[in-house]
Design a protein around this motif. Sequence first.
Motif, PDB file in Angstrom:
ATOM      1  N   SER A 175       0.851  -1.190   0.000  1.00 53.42           N
ATOM      2  CA  SER A 175       0.000   0.000   0.000  1.00 53.42           C
ATOM      3  C   SER A 175       0.887   1.241   0.000  1.00 53.42           C
ATOM      4  N   PRO A 176       0.380   2.388  -0.470  1.00 52.07           N
ATOM      5  CA  PRO A 176       1.179   3.608  -0.526  1.00 52.07           C
ATOM      6  C   PRO A 176       1.678   4.001   0.876  1.00 52.07           C
ATOM      7  N   PRO A 177       2.815   4.713   0.956  1.00 50.47           N
ATOM      8  CA  PRO A 177       3.592   5.230  -0.174  1.00 50.47           C
ATOM      9  C   PRO A 177       4.454   4.149  -0.807  1.00 50.47           C
ATOM     10  N   LEU A 178       4.571   4.212  -2.132  1.00 51.12           N
ATOM     11  CA  LEU A 178       5.382   3.260  -2.858  1.00 51.12           C
ATOM     12  C   LEU A 178       6.646   3.939  -3.388  1.00 51.12           C
ATOM     13  N   TYR A 179       7.591   3.131  -3.810  1.00 49.07           N
ATOM     14  CA  TYR A 179       8.883   3.633  -4.286  1.00 49.07           C
ATOM     15  C   TYR A 179       8.726   4.273  -5.659  1.00 49.07           C
ATOM     16  N   SER A 180       9.199   5.515  -5.796  1.00 46.73           N
ATOM     17  CA  SER A 180       9.015   6.264  -7.039  1.00 46.73           C
ATOM     18  C   SER A 180      10.107   5.995  -8.071  1.00 46.73           C
ATOM     19  N   GLY A 181      11.195   5.310  -7.673  1.00 47.34           N
ATOM     20  CA  GLY A 181      12.306   5.120  -8.592  1.00 47.34           C
ATOM     21  C   GLY A 181      12.343   3.768  -9.263  1.00 47.34           C
ATOM     22  N   GLY A 182      11.259   2.976  -9.116  1.00 45.24           N
ATOM     23  CA  GLY A 182      11.257   1.661  -9.738  1.00 45.24           C
ATOM     24  C   GLY A 182       9.944   0.943  -9.528  1.00 45.24           C
ATOM     25  N   PHE A 183       9.921  -0.340  -9.892  1.00 44.95           N
ATOM     26  CA  PHE A 183       8.704  -1.142  -9.823  1.00 44.95           C
ATOM     27  C   PHE A 183       9.028  -2.515  -9.239  1.00 44.95           C
ATOM     28  N   SER A 184       7.985  -3.249  -8.870  1.00 45.39           N
ATOM     29  CA  SER A 184       8.157  -4.581  -8.330  1.00 45.39           C
ATOM     30  C   SER A 184       7.350  -5.587  -9.131  1.00 45.39           C
ATOM     31  N   TYR A 185       7.828  -6.820  -9.127  1.00 52.07           N
ATOM     32  CA  TYR A 185       7.106  -7.923  -9.757  1.00 52.07           C
ATOM     33  C   TYR A 185       7.202  -9.144  -8.851  1.00 52.07           C
ATOM     34  N   HIS A 186       6.060  -9.748  -8.537  1.00 52.85           N
ATOM     35  CA  HIS A 186       6.016 -10.902  -7.651  1.00 52.85           C
ATOM     36  C   HIS A 186       5.541 -12.101  -8.455  1.00 52.85           C
ATOM     37  N   SER A 187       6.404 -13.086  -8.634  1.00 51.82           N
ATOM     38  CA  SER A 187       6.004 -14.244  -9.420  1.00 51.82           C
ATOM     39  C   SER A 187       4.944 -15.074  -8.700  1.00 51.82           C
ATOM     40  N   LEU A 188       4.804 -14.868  -7.387  1.00 53.00           N
ATOM     41  CA  LEU A 188       3.773 -15.588  -6.639  1.00 53.00           C
ATOM     42  C   LEU A 188       2.382 -15.039  -6.944  1.00 53.00           C
ATOM     43  N   ASN A 189       2.317 -13.733  -7.204  1.00 55.99           N
ATOM     44  CA  ASN A 189       1.035 -13.094  -7.508  1.00 55.99           C
ATOM     45  C   ASN A 189       1.311 -11.868  -8.365  1.00 55.99           C
ATOM     46  N   ILE A 190       1.176 -12.015  -9.678  1.00 53.92           N
ATOM     47  CA  ILE A 190       1.556 -10.921 -10.581  1.00 53.92           C
ATOM     48  C   ILE A 190       0.586  -9.752 -10.528  1.00 53.92           C
ATOM     49  N   ASP A 191      -0.555  -9.909  -9.879  1.00 51.81           N
ATOM     50  CA  ASP A 191      -1.533  -8.829  -9.828  1.00 51.81           C
ATOM     51  C   ASP A 191      -1.321  -7.905  -8.628  1.00 51.81           C
ATOM     52  N   ILE A 192      -0.355  -8.226  -7.783  1.00 59.02           N
ATOM     53  CA  ILE A 192      -0.100  -7.400  -6.604  1.00 59.02           C
ATOM     54  C   ILE A 192       0.847  -6.269  -6.963  1.00 59.02           C
ATOM     55  N   ASP A 193       0.453  -5.042  -6.641  1.00 61.04           N
ATOM     56  CA  ASP A 193       1.346  -3.893  -6.795  1.00 61.04           C
ATOM     57  C   ASP A 193       1.992  -3.610  -5.450  1.00 61.04           C
ATOM     58  N   GLY A 194       3.261  -3.360  -5.463  1.00 59.66           N
ATOM     59  CA  GLY A 194       3.954  -3.083  -4.213  1.00 59.66           C
ATOM     60  C   GLY A 194       5.435  -2.961  -4.473  1.00 59.66           C
ATOM     61  N   ASP A 195       6.188  -2.600  -3.459  1.00 60.48           N
ATOM     62  CA  ASP A 195       7.629  -2.463  -3.596  1.00 60.48           C
ATOM     63  C   ASP A 195       8.325  -3.122  -2.424  1.00 60.48           C
ATOM     64  N   VAL A 196       9.498  -3.663  -2.694  1.00 60.69           N
ATOM     65  CA  VAL A 196      10.293  -4.311  -1.664  1.00 60.69           C
ATOM     66  C   VAL A 196      11.113  -3.247  -0.932  1.00 60.69           C
ATOM     67  N   PRO A 197      10.984  -3.115   0.377  1.00 55.88           N
ATOM     68  CA  PRO A 197      11.885  -2.207   1.101  1.00 55.88           C
ATOM     69  C   PRO A 197      13.329  -2.670   0.888  1.00 55.88           C
ATOM     70  N   PHE A 198      14.221  -1.732   0.600  1.00 58.04           N
ATOM     71  CA  PHE A 198      15.602  -2.122   0.315  1.00 58.04           C
ATOM     72  C   PHE A 198      16.545  -0.949   0.515  1.00 58.04           C
TER      73      PHE A 198
END
Length: 218
Positions: A175-198
Amino acid sequence: NIDIDGDVPFLAFVAPIITEPFTSPSSAPSTIAQSISPSLKAPTIQEADNFGKAEITASYEEEPTNACSNNDAHCWQSFTATTTGVLTQISVPICNTANTLRGTINLYEGDTCVINKNCIDGTQTGLLGSSGRGPANECDLSTLSDFTFDPPIPVVAGRVYSFQVKDVTTYARLSPPLYSGGFSYHSLNIDIDGDVPFLAFVAPIITEPFTSPSSAPS
């Protein structure tokens, strides 16, 4: 005439490699300045005399809210480097309670498959390098676990890279706030939007100062 001994008088000229001064961003910028031409070749480790202190080149430090991958699926995150140098470490939140399965991180150039949500686990092209194994018996999502790259991987400011966390449970914020400098992809669930903290750490490459000879050496 192969029987004549002699040498050709000559001068050989070498231009020094000049890197931009290192600045550490307080957070991931919303827009990334193309401070270096995208066509510029990334510096190689062999060109460096030594490395400076590694600092954060990109980060997303929100608390995770849900698992985005487990041992049978992989989690991808893209980011934009803000400094030129060598990537030494990526830190992410993981949950691992096994000594034998400690995970690893692969670093790739670009983020096409992340945006298109069609990354192929383990066989994606553009692999730049892999980290060592992560820590064992660590499952505290309030902290980030460190994955070290040895040798470190050259990166260029303004370019986009993607990392893949595999063989360990990784967590993301959905859920927001999300990372503005990139995107995430989850092979477990491709419909989920989100970012990995890093946190991604880059050390600047330091070269010797250039000195111009007054004349060719004797």
